[in-house]
Scaffold this motif. Structure first.
Motif, PDB file in Angstrom:
ATOM      1  N   UNK A 270      48.866  38.393  34.549  1.00  0.00           N
ATOM      2  CA  UNK A 270      48.454  38.825  35.907  1.00  0.00           C
ATOM      3  C   UNK A 270      46.978  39.517  35.776  1.00  0.00           C
ATOM      4  N   UNK A 271      46.609  40.217  34.654  1.00  0.00           N
ATOM      5  CA  UNK A 271      45.411  41.143  34.605  1.00  0.00           C
ATOM      6  C   UNK A 271      44.249  40.017  34.446  1.00  0.00           C
ATOM      7  N   UNK A 272      44.412  38.869  33.737  1.00  0.00           N
ATOM      8  CA  UNK A 272      43.677  37.934  33.412  1.00  0.00           C
ATOM      9  C   UNK A 272      43.240  36.745  34.702  1.00  0.00           C
ATOM     10  N   UNK A 273      44.457  36.709  35.399  1.00  0.00           N
ATOM     11  CA  UNK A 273      44.349  36.034  36.688  1.00  0.00           C
ATOM     12  C   UNK A 273      43.379  36.742  37.601  1.00  0.00           C
TER      13      UNK A 273
ATOM     14  N   UNK B 259      38.632  37.767  40.981  1.00  0.00           N
ATOM     15  CA  UNK B 259      37.290  38.786  41.487  1.00  0.00           C
ATOM     16  C   UNK B 259      36.299  39.219  40.366  1.00  0.00           C
ATOM     17  N   UNK B 260      36.252  38.978  39.313  1.00  0.00           N
ATOM     18  CA  UNK B 260      35.175  39.326  38.228  1.00  0.00           C
ATOM     19  C   UNK B 260      34.798  37.939  37.930  1.00  0.00           C
TER      20      UNK B 260
ATOM     21  N   UNK C  82      46.287  49.097  42.291  1.00  0.00           N
ATOM     22  CA  UNK C  82      45.661  49.774  41.023  1.00  0.00           C
ATOM     23  C   UNK C  82      44.580  49.104  40.289  1.00  0.00           C
ATOM     24  N   UNK C  83      44.423  47.628  40.661  1.00  0.00           N
ATOM     25  CA  UNK C  83      43.375  47.069  39.938  1.00  0.00           C
ATOM     26  C   UNK C  83      42.050  47.346  40.958  1.00  0.00           C
TER      27      UNK C  83
END
Length: 653
Positions: free
Chosen positions: A528-531, A536-537, A598-599
């Motif tokens: 999920x972090x990479x997605x 968004x980045x 949190x992200x």
């Protein structure tokens, strides 16, 4: 126009495969041969920033405009939904012809509004995106001892309250010798394609293919001299990225120049996207995913083994007893055996449950199809917007599945009654799309007010509504009608008219249901972090093979968690398992939403403005709703078939 181009592209692919067995490159586009001296045209995309997440048009800033006027390139529906706006630009090169000190244009004196807008875009770190032969411009730079890759370049930079504009671009085009195997080939770019046949002119020529497009932005102070567009600037231009000179001031002009050099490269055409698809920390990414897969699979396996052994032991003990002993045991013992006459009692809001499960099945099927084809390479970044377009098409045509599942479950709960199937099918066709359109309308209003290219054009809105009511709704109704002619699942036991009283529990059962989502969340939080970073980045996500594995594991764990929770509730004589089984696995969406917050707080700390936060939270809510329906459907159907199988194994008079 975009759909016609897509159809033409796939038709040409089919012809190509029939003619030869050698394929150039599966995803997205095909090699385009340029002879020496052929014109190359650069295209521009929307300005983007990770600080605001609100895209703007390239020509919203006082950049040079092409002499022939601004023209939109062919776009597909996915590009429009992603906020991409591909337009022509004044930058143009000649294949393998190096040029320096090319004067582009001189802007009009910067008005107060233009000056203010430029300062805002520089403060918000907006990036300019250029494309050549369907390749985004890439920028390399050293930072803190690392070699960093960026797509695009910043509008400008702020140094001690002085704003500098990057007005000189140094382009490097990497080219590779065109290789022709004297066979029929498909030649084109992401914007079009044409079928050609070999001829003496194309075989063995001096043509080249574009395999790389690099840019170095510089801020250069030009003398205010009048030079014809595309003429050679009379003064020498030194492009030094480490220094800035062109400070912008109100009521002053800005001159734009560029230079281009062509470099032969060993990079072959099928590998030209490798520079964009490389992900930083790939080893950590892969090992973390594998570690999560092994740990979660091990824990889920243990739970499943213990669970199956417990059920088998209960069934064996129950069936070994005679009728009198069974009656005595029913009076003395507690557990799932005592709710046999209530376990199939229809739940509250059964119609809503049918709708949510059916829509969840459609989203789940859409995810499987999308990830599968993306893993095969059919939805690569080379084909802009193909991922979003594919998801939308899959969702629409899978309306047949949603209608069938909804009416099947409705008939099962109503013991085969067909009455009300049309209403259920209609609600399925409008439930999740209605939620999506509501969120999209609110976000679109905010983006429209901000004059952002991220806002969906009104005509695109009409296209989406037409697709919804002209394709999705009829297919859903057809699926529901077909289900009325099929078989439904009959209950193995009878249900008493008077419901059994549920014993008082020490702890609210919903706490356990909400806590059950932690295990499925553990299977996907790394991925999920990479997605999230790719969304968004502005990073390219392309490890769909790993995503497919994580997706399969997520579905498996959701099924197991819901099944275990259902059994635990039945063991404490709680026969209201329907909604709890849905939310036991669907509660993973709650943790995904908390992770999104949190992200936002820790990874998007620089996100500025209430509109940006609203856009982020709106899209996060949309994603979480889809995940709730999909994972909830997995949990409910697993528990439903388990309960049916469990009580079918019990001998009841």
């Amino acid at each position: 126009m975009g759909s016609f181009d897509g159809f033409k592209k796939y038709l040409l692919i089919s012809c190509f495969i029939l003619e030869i067995t050698h394929a150039y490159y599966l995803p997205g586009s095909f090699p385009h041969k340029y002879d020496v001296g052929d014109q190359l045209s650069v295209k521009v995309n929307s300005l983007t920033s990770i600080d605001t997440e609100i895209p703007y048009g390239y020509y919203s800033l006082p950049f040079c405009k092409p002499p022939e006027g601004i023209k939109d390139s062919a776009e597909n529906l996915g590009e429009l939904l992603m906020g991409d706006r591909i337009e022509n630009s004044p930058y143009r090169f000649k294949m393998y012809k190096n040029e320096t000190e090319i004067f582009l244009c001189k802007s009009n004196p910067l008005s107060h509004d233009e000056y203010k807008t430029l300062k805002e875009r520089i403060d918000e770190m907006y990036q300019v995106h250029l494309n050549l032969d369907n390749l985004p411009a890439i920028r390399y730079m050293h930072r803190d001892g690392f070699f960093v890759r960026w797509t695009g370049y910043p509008v400008g930079i702020r140094v001690q309250d002085v704003y500098y504009l990057f007005n000189h671009l140094k382009f490097t085009v990497l080219v590779h010798k065109y290789e022709h195997d004297n066979v029929v080939g498909v030649v084109g770019t992401g914007d079009g394609a044409e079928l050609i046949t070999p001829s003496n002119e194309t075989v063995g020529g001096d043509g080249y293919m574009v395999v790389g497009f690099e840019v170095i932005p510089c801020s250069v102070k030009h003398d205010q001299k009048d030079v014809a567009p595309y003429g050679k600037y009379p003064s020498s231009i030194k492009c030094d990225p480490s220094s800035v000179e062109m400070a912008i001031k109100e009521n002053e002009r800005v001159s734009f120049t560029y230079e281009v050099s062509f470099v032969k490269s060993d990079i072959k055409w099928p590998s030209r996207w490798d520079a964009y698809l490389k992900m930083e920390g790939a080893k950590v990414h892969w090992f973390s995913i594998l570690n999560s897969l092994m740990v979660v699979t091990f824990l889920a396996g243990i739970v499943l083994v213990i669970f199956l052994r417990t059920i088998r032991r209960d069934l064996a003990r129950y069936e070994e007893l005679d009728k009198e002993a069974q009656a005595q045991m029913n009076e003395e013992l507690s557990g799932w055996k005592l709710v046999v006459a209530d376990v199939f009692r229809s739940p509250e809001n059964s119609g809503l449950l049918c709708v949510m499960v059916a829509d969840g099945c459609r989203i789940l099927a859409m995810a499987v199809a999308t990830i599968f084809f993306a893993a095969l390479g059919f939805m690569s970044p080379a084909a802009r917007g193909s991922l979003i377009t594919g998801m939308l098409m899959f969702y629409m045509f899978l309306g047949v599945v949603a209608g069938y599942v909804a009416v099947w479950l409705w008939r099962t709960l109503a013991a085969g009654e067909n009455r009300g199937w049309f209403s259920v099918s209609w609600r399925v066709a409008c439930f999740f799309p209605g939620i999506s359109f509501s969120i999209m309308t609110v976000l679109n209003s905010l983006l429209w007010a901000s004059q952002s290219t991220g806002a969906i054009p009104f005509t695109t809105f009409l296209v989406l509504i037409s697709l919804w009511f002209c394709i999705s709704v009829p297919l859903t109704l057809i699926g529901g009608f077909v289900s009325t002619k099929g078989r439904y699942l009959e209950y193995p036991v009878r249900t008493n008219q008077i419901p059994r009283e549920i014993p008082t529990q020490k702890f609210p059962s919903w706490i356990l249901v909400l806590g059950a989502g932690t295990l499925p969340f553990g299977t996907l939080f790394i991925e999920l972090f990479f997605i999230m970073s790719s969304i968004w980045l502005s990073r390219v996500y392309y490890v769909f093979g790993f995503l497919f594995i994580v997706f399969i594991l997520l579905v498996t764990v959701c099924a197991e968690v819901s099944l275990v929770l259902t059994y635990m509730h039945l063991c404490v004589e709680d026969w209201r398992w329907w909604w709890k089984s849905f939310f036991a696995s669907g509660s993973v969406s709650l943790y995904v939403f908390l992770y999104s917050i949190n992200y936002l707080v820790f990874d998007l700390k620089s996100l500025s403005g209430p509109v940006s936060a609203m856009v982020y939270l709106g899209y996060s809510l949309f994603m979480v709703t889809a995940m709730l329906l999909a994972t909830g459907a997995v949990g409910f159907l697993t528990s439903f078939f388990f309960v049916h199988r469990l009580f079918s194994s019990v001998k009841i008079d």
